[in-house]
Design a protein around this motif. Sequence first.
Motif, PDB file in Angstrom:
ATOM      1  N   LYS A   1       0.845  -1.206   0.000  1.00 31.41           N
ATOM      2  CA  LYS A   1       0.000   0.000   0.000  1.00 31.41           C
ATOM      3  C   LYS A   1       0.884   1.261   0.000  1.00 31.41           C
ATOM      4  O   LYS A   1       1.739   1.418   0.869  1.00 31.41           O
ATOM      5  CB  LYS A   1      -0.889  -0.019   1.252  1.00 31.41           C
ATOM      6  CG  LYS A   1      -1.787   1.192   1.365  1.00 31.41           C
ATOM      7  CD  LYS A   1      -2.574   1.169   2.674  1.00 31.41           C
ATOM      8  CE  LYS A   1      -3.193   2.517   2.970  1.00 31.41           C
ATOM      9  NZ  LYS A   1      -3.697   2.669   4.324  1.00 31.41           N
ATOM     10  N   GLY A   2       0.703   2.112  -0.972  1.00 30.16           N
ATOM     11  CA  GLY A   2       1.465   3.363  -1.020  1.00 30.16           C
ATOM     12  C   GLY A   2       2.906   3.201  -1.457  1.00 30.16           C
ATOM     13  O   GLY A   2       3.697   4.143  -1.352  1.00 30.16           O
TER      14      GLY A   2
ATOM     15  N   ILE B   1      -4.205   8.397  -1.289  1.00 30.42           N
ATOM     16  CA  ILE B   1      -4.676   7.551  -0.178  1.00 30.42           C
ATOM     17  C   ILE B   1      -5.193   8.436   0.963  1.00 30.42           C
ATOM     18  O   ILE B   1      -6.240   8.194   1.551  1.00 30.42           O
ATOM     19  CB  ILE B   1      -3.538   6.628   0.334  1.00 30.42           C
ATOM     20  CG1 ILE B   1      -3.129   5.630  -0.765  1.00 30.42           C
ATOM     21  CG2 ILE B   1      -3.953   5.901   1.621  1.00 30.42           C
ATOM     22  CD1 ILE B   1      -1.926   4.778  -0.409  1.00 30.42           C
TER      23      ILE B   1
ATOM     24  N   GLU C   1       0.656   9.143  -5.186  1.00 34.48           N
ATOM     25  CA  GLU C   1      -0.200   8.005  -4.808  1.00 34.48           C
ATOM     26  C   GLU C   1      -0.529   8.066  -3.312  1.00 34.48           C
ATOM     27  O   GLU C   1      -1.634   7.721  -2.897  1.00 34.48           O
ATOM     28  CB  GLU C   1       0.501   6.672  -5.121  1.00 34.48           C
ATOM     29  CG  GLU C   1       0.544   6.305  -6.599  1.00 34.48           C
ATOM     30  CD  GLU C   1       1.631   7.017  -7.399  1.00 34.48           C
ATOM     31  OE1 GLU C   1       2.390   7.819  -6.807  1.00 34.48           O
ATOM     32  OE2 GLU C   1       1.720   6.767  -8.624  1.00 34.48           O
ATOM     33  N   ARG C   2       0.447   8.498  -2.512  1.00 31.85           N
ATOM     34  CA  ARG C   2       0.188   8.581  -1.064  1.00 31.85           C
ATOM     35  C   ARG C   2      -0.779   9.726  -0.755  1.00 31.85           C
ATOM     36  O   ARG C   2      -1.634   9.606   0.119  1.00 31.85           O
ATOM     37  CB  ARG C   2       1.511   8.735  -0.302  1.00 31.85           C
ATOM     38  CG  ARG C   2       2.334   7.473  -0.450  1.00 31.85           C
ATOM     39  CD  ARG C   2       3.556   7.407   0.410  1.00 31.85           C
ATOM     40  NE  ARG C   2       4.374   6.285  -0.052  1.00 31.85           N
ATOM     41  CZ  ARG C   2       5.563   5.989   0.404  1.00 31.85           C
ATOM     42  NH1 ARG C   2       6.106   6.700   1.363  1.00 31.85           N
ATOM     43  NH2 ARG C   2       6.222   4.942  -0.086  1.00 31.85           N
TER      44      ARG C   2
ATOM     45  N   GLU D   1      -8.483  10.160   0.039  1.00 26.64           N
ATOM     46  CA  GLU D   1      -9.593   9.206   0.084  1.00 26.64           C
ATOM     47  C   GLU D   1     -10.008   8.945   1.536  1.00 26.64           C
ATOM     48  O   GLU D   1     -11.193   8.973   1.864  1.00 26.64           O
ATOM     49  CB  GLU D   1      -9.205   7.899  -0.611  1.00 26.64           C
ATOM     50  CG  GLU D   1     -10.409   7.000  -0.742  1.00 26.64           C
ATOM     51  CD  GLU D   1     -10.142   5.742  -1.548  1.00 26.64           C
ATOM     52  OE1 GLU D   1      -8.965   5.456  -1.874  1.00 26.64           O
ATOM     53  OE2 GLU D   1     -11.131   5.032  -1.819  1.00 26.64           O
TER      54      GLU D   1
END
Length: 414
Positions: free
Chosen positions: A117-118, A311, A307-308, A314
């Motif tokens: 993830k991330g 996250i 991308e982080r 979101e």
Amino acid sequence: MIQAIRGTKDILPDTIDYWSYLEATAKAVSESFAYKEIRTPIFEKTEVFSRGVGEGTDIVNKEMYSFTDRGGESITLRPEKTAAIVRALVQSSLYQQQPTTRLWYFAPFFRYERPQKGRLRQFHQYGAECVSSPYPESDVEIISLAVAYCKALGIDDYKLLINTLGNEKSRADYKEVLIAYLLENKDKLSGDSQSRLEQNPLRVLDSKAEQDKAVVENAPNIIDSLDEESKAHFDQVISSLKAMGINFTLQPRLVRGLDYYSHTVFEFQHSSLGSQDSFGGGGRYNALFSQLGGKETPAVGFAMGVERLLIILEALGKLPPMEPIAEYYVLAADSKYIDKAFEVSSALRSKGKKVLTDLVRRSFKAQMRDAGKSNVSYVVIIAEDELSRDSLLVKNMSNSEQNEIKITEFIESL
Ligand code: HAM
């Protein structure tokens, strides 16, 4: 089925608006600080990074996508931008013409890491570099630019960690004290840290291994090794950040994973990220220009992982609403009216409107359903009755009101 390479992700139309939003915000915030965009090639000669980022770092040792090209040259897909920008500035001599060069970028990068993830193998960064000022003002400007970006995105519950690595002399003094301490405790350290101990002792400080943490906790503090110049620089950064109301935490163990830093270093963390909790970082790099063959030039910068950021947004429920694909749906009630539909669509587009039309000869009803699903604001219906009066029907999708209007009048009214 051929799959994408592990650790890479397609950015499909269902999320592209988020990316456009992050990039447009990066551009707007950067430009509000008078930064200009820079784009450099996606690959460089390997030495840009081995000399720039540092031979002793994980990035260079374990994570670079390097290959020999057909001409026998060692090439690397860029793992980060700072060294590449320095290479570009040295090559163009741009940085020598102005007192300060301020640059930003939003671009893909490559690191051979274990995906989770991330953490990807192709990821993206928004970053900025402020070149040519040795003064703490530019450290503060860079940090406040990063903070302004978080604010513009609505992220305010992050943690900003700050430390200084001092100038070269302070760092050399500190390394000596640190090595002596680590040698005393060598048996308690992990294998990785034992082998790093002499080559790159600072990296032991941010080791993630549990057994290292206990040793690191009692390690000497870099603040105690700072000389007057280093201390004055850091004190000014701290006091300006306070004056600007920027919240931060002093973290004397923060060293960062790249070798080019001196003086101020910082990192942004967010709790929604789990173990990869850092979403941005940066610092000053006064020696990088001379390391890459340029004139000695002070500089400072940061980069954030896109991308982080996604996250985090979101988790906070702060992703922007997706834009409807079009404002108008031009509907030909029968395929006989296709040419008229083209004409009306072109006229709408020439007025700057986004227009959607059917390409698979759906029935009237199916086109209406498609228009509803596509979330358009208006459906422009071209049908026999109205056309015989040189008119069309415009349906307002928010209140279902329908009006007949002359085609020429409709186009003029836009
Ligand atoms: P970095 O800390 O290596 O710094 O990377 C900055 C950010 O890029 C990280 O905080 C993280 O959000 C993101 N990132 C790094 N690796 C990955 C990965 N494998 N997957 C997803 N995201 C990742 C630098 O790159 C420096 N060039 C920053 C800088 C600019 N220092 C001075 N100027």
